[in-house]
Design a protein around this motif. Structure first.
Motif, short mmCIF file in Angstrom:
data_model
loop_
_atom_site.label_atom_id
_atom_site.label_comp_id
_atom_site.label_asym_id
_atom_site.label_seq_id
_atom_site.Cartn_x
_atom_site.Cartn_y
_atom_site.Cartn_z
N LEU A 41 37.73 28.60 16.30
CA LEU A 41 37.30 29.54 17.33
C LEU A 41 36.31 28.87 18.28
O LEU A 41 36.40 29.03 19.50
N LEU A 42 35.38 28.10 17.76
CA LEU A 42 34.41 27.41 18.61
C LEU A 42 35.11 26.46 19.57
O LEU A 42 34.72 26.34 20.74
N LYS A 43 36.16 25.79 19.09
CA LYS A 43 36.91 24.87 19.95
C LYS A 43 37.72 25.63 21.00
O LYS A 43 37.72 25.26 22.18
N GLU A 70 29.59 20.24 12.84
CA GLU A 70 28.17 19.91 12.85
C GLU A 70 27.30 21.11 13.21
O GLU A 70 26.30 21.38 12.53
N VAL A 71 27.66 21.85 14.26
CA VAL A 71 26.82 22.98 14.67
C VAL A 71 26.84 24.09 13.63
O VAL A 71 25.83 24.78 13.43
N VAL A 72 27.96 24.25 12.92
CA VAL A 72 28.01 25.24 11.84
C VAL A 72 27.13 24.78 10.68
O VAL A 72 26.32 25.55 10.15
N ASP A 89 25.74 31.60 9.41
CA ASP A 89 26.73 31.34 8.37
C ASP A 89 27.09 29.86 8.41
O ASP A 89 27.35 29.32 9.47
N PHE A 90 27.08 29.23 7.25
CA PHE A 90 27.32 27.79 7.16
C PHE A 90 28.74 27.42 6.75
O PHE A 90 29.06 26.25 6.57
N ARG A 91 29.62 28.42 6.62
CA ARG A 91 30.99 28.15 6.18
C ARG A 91 31.86 27.73 7.36
O ARG A 91 32.15 28.52 8.25
N VAL A 139 30.92 36.46 16.90
CA VAL A 139 30.41 35.11 16.68
C VAL A 139 29.50 34.76 17.85
O VAL A 139 29.83 35.02 19.01
N GLU A 140 28.34 34.16 17.53
CA GLU A 140 27.38 33.77 18.56
C GLU A 140 27.03 32.29 18.40
O GLU A 140 26.88 31.80 17.29
N PHE A 141 26.91 31.60 19.54
CA PHE A 141 26.51 30.20 19.55
C PHE A 141 25.97 29.83 20.92
O PHE A 141 26.62 30.10 21.94
N ASP A 142 24.82 29.23 20.95
CA ASP A 142 24.25 28.64 22.15
C ASP A 142 24.21 29.63 23.33
O ASP A 142 24.59 29.30 24.46
N GLY A 143 23.79 30.87 23.06
CA GLY A 143 23.68 31.87 24.12
C GLY A 143 24.98 32.55 24.46
O GLY A 143 25.02 33.42 25.33
N ASN A 144 26.06 32.17 23.80
CA ASN A 144 27.37 32.80 24.02
C ASN A 144 27.69 33.73 22.87
O ASN A 144 27.26 33.52 21.74
N GLN A 145 28.46 34.77 23.18
CA GLN A 145 28.88 35.72 22.17
C GLN A 145 30.33 36.11 22.42
O GLN A 145 30.72 36.34 23.54
#
Length: 68
Positions: A16-18, A31-33, A45-47, A58-64
């Motif tokens: 999903l991140l990709k 790595e970011v996970v 969550d580290f999985r 899912v949230e990452f780097d100011g994105n949701q």
């Protein structure tokens, strides 16, 4: 907030991140996970192979993104 339309039962978190273009490649997604920069439904969550399903956020780097 962005949305992602699921075309199956689930998508793995790193995929999903990709797909969202939040990371450049799979190694960066892992790595970011692993470093705890990604939140799944409001908690870190580290999985890496976490199965993200409809209704999840899912949230990452100011994105949701909400999975629909």
């Amino acid at each position: 907030m962005q949305t992602f339309t699921l075309k199956g039962e689930y998508i793995q978190l790193i995929q999903l991140l990709k797909v969202m273009n939040w990371v450049e490649h799979g190694a960066m997604a892992q790595e970011v996970v692993a470093e705890g920069y990604v939140k799944y439904n409001g908690t870190v969550d580290f999985r890496k192979r976490l199965k993200v399903k409809v209704g999840d956020i899912v949230e990452f780097d100011g994105n949701q993104v909400t999975v629909i």
